[in-house]
Design a protein around this motif. Structure first.
Motif, PDB file in Angstrom:
ATOM      1  N   ALA A  30     -12.549   6.012  19.364  1.00 35.36           N
ATOM      2  CA  ALA A  30     -13.582   5.321  18.602  1.00 35.36           C
ATOM      3  C   ALA A  30     -14.914   5.392  19.318  1.00 35.36           C
ATOM      4  N   SER A  31     -15.981   5.446  18.543  1.00 34.03           N
ATOM      5  CA  SER A  31     -17.334   5.458  19.100  1.00 34.03           C
ATOM      6  C   SER A  31     -18.058   4.215  18.633  1.00 34.03           C
ATOM      7  N   GLN A  32     -18.992   3.759  19.438  1.00 36.86           N
ATOM      8  CA  GLN A  32     -19.827   2.657  19.009  1.00 36.86           C
ATOM      9  C   GLN A  32     -20.938   3.173  18.118  1.00 36.86           C
ATOM     10  N   GLY A  33     -21.676   2.235  17.539  1.00 32.73           N
ATOM     11  CA  GLY A  33     -22.667   2.593  16.527  1.00 32.73           C
ATOM     12  C   GLY A  33     -23.898   3.278  17.077  1.00 32.73           C
ATOM     13  N   GLN A  34     -24.767   3.684  16.154  1.00 34.61           N
ATOM     14  CA  GLN A  34     -25.983   4.396  16.507  1.00 34.61           C
ATOM     15  C   GLN A  34     -26.911   3.493  17.312  1.00 34.61           C
ATOM     16  N   ALA A  35     -27.593   4.080  18.276  1.00 34.80           N
ATOM     17  CA  ALA A  35     -28.527   3.318  19.091  1.00 34.80           C
ATOM     18  C   ALA A  35     -29.752   4.166  19.395  1.00 34.80           C
ATOM     19  N   LYS A  36     -30.864   3.500  19.635  1.00 36.26           N
ATOM     20  CA  LYS A  36     -32.092   4.199  19.992  1.00 36.26           C
ATOM     21  C   LYS A  36     -32.007   4.689  21.434  1.00 36.26           C
ATOM     22  N   MET A  37     -32.566   5.870  21.687  1.00 36.53           N
ATOM     23  CA  MET A  37     -32.573   6.406  23.039  1.00 36.53           C
ATOM     24  C   MET A  37     -33.527   5.618  23.924  1.00 36.53           C
ATOM     25  N   ALA A  38     -33.232   5.622  25.238  1.00 33.03           N
ATOM     26  CA  ALA A  38     -34.137   5.029  26.200  1.00 33.03           C
ATOM     27  C   ALA A  38     -35.388   5.900  26.327  1.00 33.03           C
ATOM     28  N   ALA A  39     -36.415   5.342  26.914  1.00 37.15           N
ATOM     29  CA  ALA A  39     -37.648   6.097  27.114  1.00 37.15           C
ATOM     30  C   ALA A  39     -37.383   7.310  28.005  1.00 37.15           C
ATOM     31  N   ALA A  40     -37.959   8.438  27.640  1.00 38.08           N
ATOM     32  CA  ALA A  40     -37.708   9.677  28.377  1.00 38.08           C
ATOM     33  C   ALA A  40     -38.485   9.692  29.686  1.00 38.08           C
ATOM     34  N   PRO A  41     -37.899  10.331  30.723  1.00 37.63           N
ATOM     35  CA  PRO A  41     -38.638  10.490  31.974  1.00 37.63           C
ATOM     36  C   PRO A  41     -39.905  11.314  31.754  1.00 37.63           C
ATOM     37  N   THR A  42     -40.866  11.124  32.625  1.00 37.50           N
ATOM     38  CA  THR A  42     -42.129  11.846  32.507  1.00 37.50           C
ATOM     39  C   THR A  42     -42.108  13.122  33.352  1.00 37.50           C
ATOM     40  N   ALA A  43     -43.137  13.951  33.202  1.00 37.07           N
ATOM     41  CA  ALA A  43     -43.325  15.166  34.009  1.00 37.07           C
ATOM     42  C   ALA A  43     -42.101  16.075  33.965  1.00 37.07           C
ATOM     43  N   MET A  44     -41.658  16.372  32.753  1.00 33.08           N
ATOM     44  CA  MET A  44     -40.465  17.190  32.583  1.00 33.08           C
ATOM     45  C   MET A  44     -40.845  18.660  32.412  1.00 33.08           C
ATOM     46  N   SER A  45     -40.090  19.563  33.063  1.00 33.28           N
ATOM     47  CA  SER A  45     -40.360  20.991  32.967  1.00 33.28           C
ATOM     48  C   SER A  45     -40.031  21.501  31.571  1.00 33.28           C
ATOM     49  N   PRO A  46     -40.570  22.666  31.177  1.00 30.52           N
ATOM     50  CA  PRO A  46     -40.324  23.171  29.819  1.00 30.52           C
ATOM     51  C   PRO A  46     -38.850  23.354  29.476  1.00 30.52           C
ATOM     52  N   ASP A  47     -38.039  23.848  30.430  1.00 28.88           N
ATOM     53  CA  ASP A  47     -36.621  24.053  30.108  1.00 28.88           C
ATOM     54  C   ASP A  47     -35.890  22.729  29.924  1.00 28.88           C
ATOM     55  N   LEU A  48     -36.256  21.737  30.713  1.00 27.00           N
ATOM     56  CA  LEU A  48     -35.653  20.414  30.545  1.00 27.00           C
ATOM     57  C   LEU A  48     -36.134  19.756  29.250  1.00 27.00           C
ATOM     58  N   ASP A  49     -37.401  19.925  28.927  1.00 26.48           N
ATOM     59  CA  ASP A  49     -37.924  19.356  27.692  1.00 26.48           C
ATOM     60  C   ASP A  49     -37.253  19.979  26.471  1.00 26.48           C
ATOM     61  N   ALA A  50     -36.991  21.300  26.542  1.00 23.33           N
ATOM     62  CA  ALA A  50     -36.297  21.977  25.446  1.00 23.33           C
ATOM     63  C   ALA A  50     -34.880  21.455  25.296  1.00 23.33           C
ATOM     64  N   ALA A  51     -34.196  21.231  26.418  1.00 23.17           N
ATOM     65  CA  ALA A  51     -32.835  20.688  26.365  1.00 23.17           C
ATOM     66  C   ALA A  51     -32.845  19.285  25.776  1.00 23.17           C
ATOM     67  N   ARG A  52     -33.804  18.464  26.199  1.00 24.20           N
ATOM     68  CA  ARG A  52     -33.900  17.105  25.670  1.00 24.20           C
ATOM     69  C   ARG A  52     -34.121  17.122  24.160  1.00 24.20           C
ATOM     70  N   THR A  53     -34.973  18.025  23.693  1.00 27.22           N
ATOM     71  CA  THR A  53     -35.229  18.129  22.258  1.00 27.22           C
ATOM     72  C   THR A  53     -33.985  18.577  21.505  1.00 27.22           C
ATOM     73  N   ALA A  54     -33.273  19.570  22.043  1.00 30.86           N
ATOM     74  CA  ALA A  54     -32.078  20.094  21.382  1.00 30.86           C
ATOM     75  C   ALA A  54     -30.961  19.060  21.305  1.00 30.86           C
ATOM     76  N   LEU A  55     -30.901  18.181  22.290  1.00 32.47           N
ATOM     77  CA  LEU A  55     -29.805  17.215  22.374  1.00 32.47           C
ATOM     78  C   LEU A  55     -30.163  15.844  21.811  1.00 32.47           C
ATOM     79  N   ALA A  56     -31.393  15.679  21.349  1.00 32.12           N
ATOM     80  CA  ALA A  56     -31.845  14.369  20.875  1.00 32.12           C
ATOM     81  C   ALA A  56     -31.010  13.836  19.720  1.00 32.12           C
TER      82      ALA A  56
END
Length: 207
Positions: free
Chosen positions: A28-54
């Protein structure tokens, strides 16, 4: 770390089956929740991963895509040393594992593990983990995002058996970690104290 109750044995057996045979049973999974605030100063590859996994801010989307809960919220309130690997005081949260993503090559858009923080009755997406069993690595230490994965290390009871040696890298894409984005434990992440699913690990441990 030794956990002997039937529940922790069942959890170890479950994840061992996942890693070896890539067969799991959904939980079982719990319900939908808002993501925490994203870390700052993220490199392009990390930012792309964050976007893909959002999209996995909704745990039900993660379950539909093949991620399964390992049930426990892992906490290191006093920190731990496991061989050469340091776990500063903090938590690892609730892990959802996708067995289909386990293999010798790492894909920024396909982590093996999603990490959630329990907040009230919700699960809030906090990070992701790239994970390679030693057997699958073929003698090569894996890398991703310009980082070398930690390890090899024994499996982390109770969510996996000690015998499952592996490399891993935790990446806190959505929740700032005071000790750095790639530190395994996150001092800002909290497991619910006293909850049945919270596993507090605090002893120094050497293999």
């Amino acid at each position: 770390m030794h956990f002997r109750s039937p529940t922790t044995r069942d959890l170890s057996c479950l994840l061992f089956a996942v890693a070896v045979s890539l067969v799991v049973s959904p939980s079982a999974s719990q319900g939908q929740a808002k993501m925490a605030a994203a870390p700052t100063a993220m490199s392009p590859d990390l930012d792309a991963a964050r976007t893909a996994l959002a999209k996995y801010s909704d745990p039900f989307v993660a379950v539909r895509d093949g991620f399964f809960s390992t049930l426990a919220c892992i906490d290191f309130p006093a920190g731990m040393t496991d061989g050469s690997v340091e776990y500063p005081p903090g938590a690892m949260g609730v892990h959802l594992l996708n067995p289909a993503n386990i293999g010798p090559k790492l894909d920024p858009a396909k982590p093996q593990v999603l990490i959630y923080e329990p907040v009230g009755d919700k699960l809030v997406l906090a990070g992701a983990e790239w994970f390679v069993p030693v057997q699958a690595a073929g003698g090569v230490v894996p890398t991703i995002f310009g980082q070398t994965l930690a390890g090899p290390m024994d499996g982390h009871e109770p969510i996996m058996p000690t015998s499952l040696r592996h490399y891993d890298l935790h990446v806190w894409l959505w929740k700032d970690n005071p000790r750095g984005m790639f530190t395994s434990t996150n001092a800002a992440l909290k497991c619910t104290p006293g909850a049945a699913y919270t596993i507090a690990i605090g002893a120094t441990h050497h293999h």
